[in-house]
Design a protein around this motif. Structure first.
Motif, PDB file in Angstrom:
ATOM      1  N   TYR A   1       0.834  -1.211   0.000  1.00 13.33           N
ATOM      2  CA  TYR A   1       0.000   0.000   0.000  1.00 13.33           C
ATOM      3  C   TYR A   1       0.867   1.258   0.000  1.00 13.33           C
ATOM      4  N   TYR A   2       1.947   1.215   0.779  1.00 11.72           N
ATOM      5  CA  TYR A   2       2.844   2.378   0.869  1.00 11.72           C
ATOM      6  C   TYR A   2       3.448   2.687  -0.502  1.00 11.72           C
ATOM      7  N   LEU A   3       3.930   1.655  -1.171  1.00  5.78           N
ATOM      8  CA  LEU A   3       4.543   1.838  -2.496  1.00  5.78           C
ATOM      9  C   LEU A   3       3.534   2.323  -3.534  1.00  5.78           C
ATOM     10  N   GLN A   4       2.262   1.953  -3.324  1.00  6.73           N
ATOM     11  CA  GLN A   4       1.195   2.413  -4.233  1.00  6.73           C
ATOM     12  C   GLN A   4       0.753   3.846  -3.902  1.00  6.73           C
ATOM     13  N   GLY A   5       1.280   4.374  -2.797  1.00  6.27           N
ATOM     14  CA  GLY A   5       0.894   5.725  -2.381  1.00  6.27           C
ATOM     15  C   GLY A   5      -0.422   5.762  -1.615  1.00  6.27           C
ATOM     16  N   ASN A   6      -0.924   4.585  -1.223  1.00  2.67           N
ATOM     17  CA  ASN A   6      -2.154   4.523  -0.423  1.00  2.67           C
ATOM     18  C   ASN A   6      -1.746   4.530   1.055  1.00  2.67           C
ATOM     19  N   TYR A   7      -1.408   5.730   1.547  1.00  3.58           N
ATOM     20  CA  TYR A   7      -0.807   5.848   2.879  1.00  3.58           C
ATOM     21  C   TYR A   7      -1.777   5.519   4.004  1.00  3.58           C
ATOM     22  N   LYS A   8      -3.050   5.855   3.815  1.00  2.95           N
ATOM     23  CA  LYS A   8      -4.046   5.582   4.864  1.00  2.95           C
ATOM     24  C   LYS A   8      -4.174   4.075   5.101  1.00  2.95           C
ATOM     25  N   ALA A   9      -4.221   3.302   4.021  1.00  2.00           N
ATOM     26  CA  ALA A   9      -4.318   1.839   4.147  1.00  2.00           C
ATOM     27  C   ALA A   9      -3.034   1.275   4.759  1.00  2.00           C
ATOM     28  N   ALA A  10      -1.881   1.795   4.319  1.00  2.09           N
ATOM     29  CA  ALA A  10      -0.597   1.345   4.867  1.00  2.09           C
ATOM     30  C   ALA A  10      -0.552   1.606   6.373  1.00  2.09           C
ATOM     31  N   LEU A  11      -1.037   2.768   6.761  1.00  2.09           N
ATOM     32  CA  LEU A  11      -1.065   3.151   8.181  1.00  2.09           C
ATOM     33  C   LEU A  11      -1.905   2.158   8.984  1.00  2.09           C
ATOM     34  N   ASP A  12      -3.052   1.814   8.447  1.00  2.00           N
ATOM     35  CA  ASP A  12      -3.965   0.874   9.112  1.00  2.00           C
ATOM     36  C   ASP A  12      -3.263  -0.465   9.386  1.00  2.00           C
ATOM     37  N   TYR A  13      -2.543  -0.978   8.387  1.00  2.00           N
ATOM     38  CA  TYR A  13      -1.871  -2.272   8.550  1.00  2.00           C
ATOM     39  C   TYR A  13      -0.675  -2.183   9.500  1.00  2.00           C
ATOM     40  N   HIS A  14       0.047  -1.060   9.466  1.00  2.00           N
ATOM     41  CA  HIS A  14       1.164  -0.899  10.409  1.00  2.00           C
ATOM     42  C   HIS A  14       0.655  -0.763  11.841  1.00  2.00           C
ATOM     43  N   LEU A  15      -0.505  -0.136  12.020  1.00  2.00           N
ATOM     44  CA  LEU A  15      -1.091  -0.031  13.364  1.00  2.00           C
ATOM     45  C   LEU A  15      -1.503  -1.411  13.879  1.00  2.00           C
ATOM     46  N   ARG A  16      -1.998  -2.255  12.982  1.00  2.36           N
ATOM     47  CA  ARG A  16      -2.350  -3.637  13.372  1.00  2.36           C
ATOM     48  C   ARG A  16      -1.094  -4.404  13.778  1.00  2.36           C
ATOM     49  N   ALA A  17      -0.020  -4.196  13.009  1.00  2.00           N
ATOM     50  CA  ALA A  17       1.257  -4.863  13.324  1.00  2.00           C
ATOM     51  C   ALA A  17       1.773  -4.392  14.681  1.00  2.00           C
ATOM     52  N   LEU A  18       1.649  -3.091  14.943  1.00  2.00           N
ATOM     53  CA  LEU A  18       2.089  -2.519  16.222  1.00  2.00           C
ATOM     54  C   LEU A  18       1.348  -3.190  17.384  1.00  2.00           C
ATOM     55  N   LYS A  19       0.047  -3.382  17.205  1.00  2.00           N
ATOM     56  CA  LYS A  19      -0.791  -3.997  18.242  1.00  2.00           C
ATOM     57  C   LYS A  19      -0.275  -5.406  18.586  1.00  2.00           C
ATOM     58  N   ILE A  20       0.043  -6.189  17.548  1.00  6.35           N
ATOM     59  CA  ILE A  20       0.562  -7.544  17.780  1.00  6.35           C
ATOM     60  C   ILE A  20       1.941  -7.490  18.442  1.00  6.35           C
ATOM     61  N   ASN A  21       2.796  -6.577  17.963  1.00  3.31           N
ATOM     62  CA  ASN A  21       4.134  -6.455  18.561  1.00  3.31           C
ATOM     63  C   ASN A  21       4.043  -6.136  20.053  1.00  3.31           C
ATOM     64  N   LYS A  22       3.053  -5.307  20.401  1.00  2.36           N
ATOM     65  CA  LYS A  22       2.858  -4.982  21.826  1.00  2.36           C
ATOM     66  C   LYS A  22       2.358  -6.206  22.592  1.00  2.36           C
ATOM     67  N   GLU A  23       1.448  -6.957  21.977  1.00  3.53           N
ATOM     68  CA  GLU A  23       0.902  -8.161  22.630  1.00  3.53           C
ATOM     69  C   GLU A  23       1.986  -9.192  22.931  1.00  3.53           C
ATOM     70  N   ILE A  24       2.938  -9.347  22.013  1.00  3.13           N
ATOM     71  CA  ILE A  24       3.997 -10.358  22.211  1.00  3.13           C
ATOM     72  C   ILE A  24       5.258  -9.727  22.820  1.00  3.13           C
ATOM     73  N   ALA A  25       5.147  -8.450  23.200  1.00  2.00           N
ATOM     74  CA  ALA A  25       6.247  -7.728  23.869  1.00  2.00           C
ATOM     75  C   ALA A  25       7.565  -7.814  23.101  1.00  2.00           C
ATOM     76  N   ASP A  26       7.491  -7.610  21.790  1.00  2.00           N
ATOM     77  CA  ASP A  26       8.697  -7.618  20.950  1.00  2.00           C
ATOM     78  C   ASP A  26       9.187  -6.174  20.807  1.00  2.00           C
ATOM     79  N   THR A  27      10.192  -5.839  21.609  1.00  2.00           N
ATOM     80  CA  THR A  27      10.706  -4.465  21.642  1.00  2.00           C
ATOM     81  C   THR A  27      11.164  -3.983  20.274  1.00  2.00           C
ATOM     82  N   ASN A  28      11.900  -4.837  19.569  1.00  2.00           N
ATOM     83  CA  ASN A  28      12.391  -4.455  18.236  1.00  2.00           C
ATOM     84  C   ASN A  28      11.223  -4.251  17.269  1.00  2.00           C
ATOM     85  N   GLY A  29      10.224  -5.144  17.362  1.00  2.00           N
ATOM     86  CA  GLY A  29       9.027  -5.032  16.513  1.00  2.00           C
ATOM     87  C   GLY A  29       8.257  -3.759  16.789  1.00  2.00           C
ATOM     88  N   ILE A  30       8.130  -3.415  18.090  1.00  2.00           N
ATOM     89  CA  ILE A  30       7.427  -2.186  18.481  1.00  2.00           C
ATOM     90  C   ILE A  30       8.160  -0.974  17.902  1.00  2.00           C
TER      91      ILE A  30
END
Length: 201
Positions: free
Chosen positions: A26-55
């Protein structure tokens, strides 16, 4: 507090790869809002599994998107969060990247003093850890800052500083030199020569 990667639920790890891949498309396509949505989902999982590097990485990715959306305050905010989590792991190359990214935001917003401050912090780390690629990017951006200051003030010392920065990039150039940097380097070097020509007339 270190957790073994293998103890993470495997499904979560593959979810993260998928989310980040979709976000990048999505980012490469210039669809930043969609890219943001997916990165926020990834952030949520990184927080759940306490992966500091991932966060830290998720925060950096979100910062990058806000930068592309020209939402510079949000961008800086997320970059600083990213830096905090990278510092927890003493991940020097990543900390250097964040400083450089912040420097570029300040360059884009023509806040040249803050740009120089952050780019120099990045370069200091690059020098310490022997990161040649980071050093090239750092000097390239610093050169652009000095050119901007010259355009703004017409003070010849900024043009000289830009020239010094570009010469350092040139010296660091190796066969592995990234094409994109090479094009940027040549564009700005020619700009310096044009300005120097004007100055000498």
């Amino acid at each position: 507090h270190h957790r073994d990667l293998h103890s993470f639920p495997t499904r979560r790890s593959s979810d993260l790869i998928t989310l980040n891949n979709i976000a990048n498309i999505y980012y490469l396509q210039g669809n930043y809002k969609a890219a943001l949505d997916y990165h926020l989902r990834a952030l949520k999982i990184n927080k759940e599994i306490a992966d500091t590097n991932g966060i830290a990485t998720s925060y950096g990715n979100i910062g990058l998107i806000h930068s592309s959306l020209k939402e510079y305050d949000k961008c800086i905010d997320f970059y600083l969060k990213s830096k905090h989590f990278f510092e927890l792991q003493n991940n020097q190359p990543a900390i250097s990247w964040v400083y450089r990214a912040i420097g570029v935001v300040y360059l884009d917003t023509k806040q040249y003093d803050k740009a120089i401050e952050n780019l120099k912090k990045s370069l200091k780390i690059c020098h310490k850890i022997g990161d040649f690629s980071g050093t090239k990017y750092g000097f390239l951006n610093l050169g652009i800052v000095y050119l901007g200051l010259y355009e703004k003030t017409n003070n010849i010392r900024f043009l000289d500083s830009a020239d010094i920065a570009y010469n350092k990039v040139h010296k660091l150039q190796k066969k592995s030199f990234i094409k994109r940097i090479e094009i940027n380097y040549l564009n700005f070097k020619s700009q310096i020569l044009i300005y120097q020509g004007k100055f000498r007339q």
